[in-house]
Write a protein that holds these residues in place. Sequence first.
Motif, PDB file in Angstrom:
ATOM      1  N   MET A 131     -21.373 -18.587 -74.310  1.00  0.00           N
ATOM      2  CA  MET A 131     -20.388 -18.257 -73.290  1.00  0.00           C
ATOM      3  C   MET A 131     -21.008 -17.272 -72.310  1.00  0.00           C
ATOM      4  O   MET A 131     -21.770 -16.399 -72.699  1.00  0.00           O
ATOM      5  N   ASN A 132     -20.704 -17.420 -71.039  1.00  0.00           N
ATOM      6  CA  ASN A 132     -21.211 -16.484 -70.043  1.00  0.00           C
ATOM      7  C   ASN A 132     -20.699 -15.090 -70.355  1.00  0.00           C
ATOM      8  O   ASN A 132     -19.545 -14.905 -70.734  1.00  0.00           O
ATOM      9  N   ALA A 133     -21.569 -14.096 -70.167  1.00  0.00           N
ATOM     10  CA  ALA A 133     -21.164 -12.711 -70.404  1.00  0.00           C
ATOM     11  C   ALA A 133     -20.058 -12.311 -69.432  1.00  0.00           C
ATOM     12  O   ALA A 133     -19.129 -11.611 -69.790  1.00  0.00           O
ATOM     13  N   ILE A 134     -20.175 -12.784 -68.193  1.00  0.00           N
ATOM     14  CA  ILE A 134     -19.163 -12.510 -67.172  1.00  0.00           C
ATOM     15  C   ILE A 134     -18.546 -13.850 -66.772  1.00  0.00           C
ATOM     16  O   ILE A 134     -19.251 -14.741 -66.305  1.00  0.00           O
ATOM     17  N   PRO A 135     -17.254 -14.014 -66.957  1.00  0.00           N
ATOM     18  CA  PRO A 135     -16.613 -15.287 -66.565  1.00  0.00           C
ATOM     19  C   PRO A 135     -16.824 -15.578 -65.078  1.00  0.00           C
ATOM     20  O   PRO A 135     -16.837 -14.677 -64.244  1.00  0.00           O
ATOM     21  N   LEU A 136     -17.017 -16.856 -64.780  1.00  0.00           N
ATOM     22  CA  LEU A 136     -17.189 -17.270 -63.385  1.00  0.00           C
ATOM     23  C   LEU A 136     -15.919 -17.008 -62.592  1.00  0.00           C
ATOM     24  O   LEU A 136     -14.813 -17.174 -63.097  1.00  0.00           O
ATOM     25  N   ARG A 137     -16.100 -16.620 -61.341  1.00  0.00           N
ATOM     26  CA  ARG A 137     -14.965 -16.439 -60.446  1.00  0.00           C
ATOM     27  C   ARG A 137     -14.754 -17.726 -59.666  1.00  0.00           C
ATOM     28  O   ARG A 137     -15.706 -18.423 -59.312  1.00  0.00           O
ATOM     29  N   PHE A 138     -13.519 -18.025 -59.371  1.00  0.00           N
ATOM     30  CA  PHE A 138     -13.173 -19.226 -58.619  1.00  0.00           C
ATOM     31  C   PHE A 138     -13.921 -19.260 -57.281  1.00  0.00           C
ATOM     32  O   PHE A 138     -14.426 -20.298 -56.860  1.00  0.00           O
ATOM     33  N   ALA A 139     -14.028 -18.121 -56.616  1.00  0.00           N
ATOM     34  CA  ALA A 139     -14.681 -18.050 -55.307  1.00  0.00           C
ATOM     35  C   ALA A 139     -16.174 -18.367 -55.378  1.00  0.00           C
ATOM     36  O   ALA A 139     -16.779 -18.725 -54.369  1.00  0.00           O
ATOM     37  N   ASP A 140     -16.778 -18.253 -56.552  1.00  0.00           N
ATOM     38  CA  ASP A 140     -18.212 -18.486 -56.702  1.00  0.00           C
ATOM     39  C   ASP A 140     -18.562 -19.919 -57.089  1.00  0.00           C
ATOM     40  O   ASP A 140     -19.740 -20.257 -57.184  1.00  0.00           O
ATOM     41  N   VAL A 141     -17.568 -20.750 -57.333  1.00  0.00           N
ATOM     42  CA  VAL A 141     -17.799 -22.136 -57.741  1.00  0.00           C
ATOM     43  C   VAL A 141     -17.603 -23.038 -56.535  1.00  0.00           C
ATOM     44  O   VAL A 141     -16.587 -22.961 -55.851  1.00  0.00           O
ATOM     45  N   ARG A 142     -18.587 -23.876 -56.270  1.00  0.00           N
ATOM     46  CA  ARG A 142     -18.555 -24.753 -55.106  1.00  0.00           C
ATOM     47  C   ARG A 142     -18.311 -26.200 -55.493  1.00  0.00           C
ATOM     48  O   ARG A 142     -18.797 -26.668 -56.523  1.00  0.00           O
ATOM     49  N   LEU A 143     -17.605 -26.919 -54.662  1.00  0.00           N
ATOM     50  CA  LEU A 143     -17.364 -28.340 -54.861  1.00  0.00           C
ATOM     51  C   LEU A 143     -18.702 -29.081 -54.872  1.00  0.00           C
ATOM     52  O   LEU A 143     -19.538 -28.863 -54.007  1.00  0.00           O
ATOM     53  N   GLY A 144     -18.921 -29.911 -55.869  1.00  0.00           N
ATOM     54  CA  GLY A 144     -20.158 -30.658 -55.996  1.00  0.00           C
ATOM     55  C   GLY A 144     -21.278 -29.898 -56.695  1.00  0.00           C
ATOM     56  O   GLY A 144     -22.350 -30.444 -56.921  1.00  0.00           O
ATOM     57  N   GLN A 145     -21.023 -28.667 -57.031  1.00  0.00           N
ATOM     58  CA  GLN A 145     -22.040 -27.834 -57.680  1.00  0.00           C
ATOM     59  C   GLN A 145     -22.493 -28.469 -58.996  1.00  0.00           C
ATOM     60  O   GLN A 145     -21.675 -28.782 -59.852  1.00  0.00           O
TER      61      GLN A 145
ATOM     62  N   PRO B 233     -24.181 -39.166 -77.181  1.00  0.00           N
ATOM     63  CA  PRO B 233     -24.970 -39.119 -75.947  1.00  0.00           C
ATOM     64  C   PRO B 233     -26.288 -38.363 -76.123  1.00  0.00           C
ATOM     65  O   PRO B 233     -26.355 -37.381 -76.850  1.00  0.00           O
ATOM     66  N   ASP B 234     -27.316 -38.851 -75.439  1.00  0.00           N
ATOM     67  CA  ASP B 234     -28.592 -38.145 -75.442  1.00  0.00           C
ATOM     68  C   ASP B 234     -28.880 -37.494 -74.091  1.00  0.00           C
ATOM     69  O   ASP B 234     -29.795 -36.695 -73.981  1.00  0.00           O
ATOM     70  N   GLN B 235     -28.086 -37.819 -73.074  1.00  0.00           N
ATOM     71  CA  GLN B 235     -28.194 -37.178 -71.761  1.00  0.00           C
ATOM     72  C   GLN B 235     -26.810 -36.767 -71.288  1.00  0.00           C
ATOM     73  O   GLN B 235     -25.854 -37.536 -71.419  1.00  0.00           O
ATOM     74  N   ILE B 236     -26.732 -35.552 -70.728  1.00  0.00           N
ATOM     75  CA  ILE B 236     -25.449 -35.034 -70.237  1.00  0.00           C
ATOM     76  C   ILE B 236     -25.685 -34.369 -68.884  1.00  0.00           C
ATOM     77  O   ILE B 236     -26.636 -33.599 -68.729  1.00  0.00           O
ATOM     78  N   ALA B 237     -24.841 -34.686 -67.922  1.00  0.00           N
ATOM     79  CA  ALA B 237     -24.902 -34.043 -66.610  1.00  0.00           C
ATOM     80  C   ALA B 237     -23.487 -33.658 -66.209  1.00  0.00           C
ATOM     81  O   ALA B 237     -22.512 -34.292 -66.625  1.00  0.00           O
ATOM     82  N   GLY B 238     -23.362 -32.622 -65.410  1.00  0.00           N
ATOM     83  CA  GLY B 238     -22.042 -32.198 -64.976  1.00  0.00           C
ATOM     84  C   GLY B 238     -22.050 -31.708 -63.544  1.00  0.00           C
ATOM     85  O   GLY B 238     -23.097 -31.360 -62.993  1.00  0.00           O
ATOM     86  N   ARG B 239     -20.864 -31.691 -62.940  1.00  0.00           N
ATOM     87  CA  ARG B 239     -20.684 -31.163 -61.588  1.00  0.00           C
ATOM     88  C   ARG B 239     -19.234 -30.753 -61.413  1.00  0.00           C
ATOM     89  O   ARG B 239     -18.337 -31.260 -62.085  1.00  0.00           O
ATOM     90  N   VAL B 240     -19.013 -29.826 -60.500  1.00  0.00           N
ATOM     91  CA  VAL B 240     -17.655 -29.431 -60.142  1.00  0.00           C
ATOM     92  C   VAL B 240     -17.118 -30.516 -59.218  1.00  0.00           C
ATOM     93  O   VAL B 240     -17.664 -30.765 -58.154  1.00  0.00           O
TER      94      VAL B 240
END
Length: 100
Positions: A1-15, A60-67
């Motif tokens: 888990m991230n030490a500091i939770p992500l902020r909504f303002a820091d997450v970009r569409l398509g990231q 699954p042997d491959q995993i990818a993700g995006r916002v």
Amino acid sequence: MNAIPLRFADVRLGQPIEFDGDVSGEGPMDQRLCDMVRRWSGAAAASLVSLQGTGENFAPDQIAGRVMARHLDGSSTADVEVVMRAQDVCAKAVVRVALG
């Protein structure tokens, strides 16, 4: 888990998202996917919106993700698309997470 939770303002569409670990393991696939997104975001909880293409023995042997969506309704939630591949079989999930 991230030490500091992500902020909504820091997450970009398509990231693009890099997940820690993999989705293999014990328990239902939906719970494992939610756990991966929760660890990425540092959030306390995540919920499955949809899951397509997985069978009972899908490993699954491959995993990818995006916002794939940022909800601008004041809820500070984001939808994360997770695409998984195992040999010639693909599966897709959408997991919703509330960000800080």
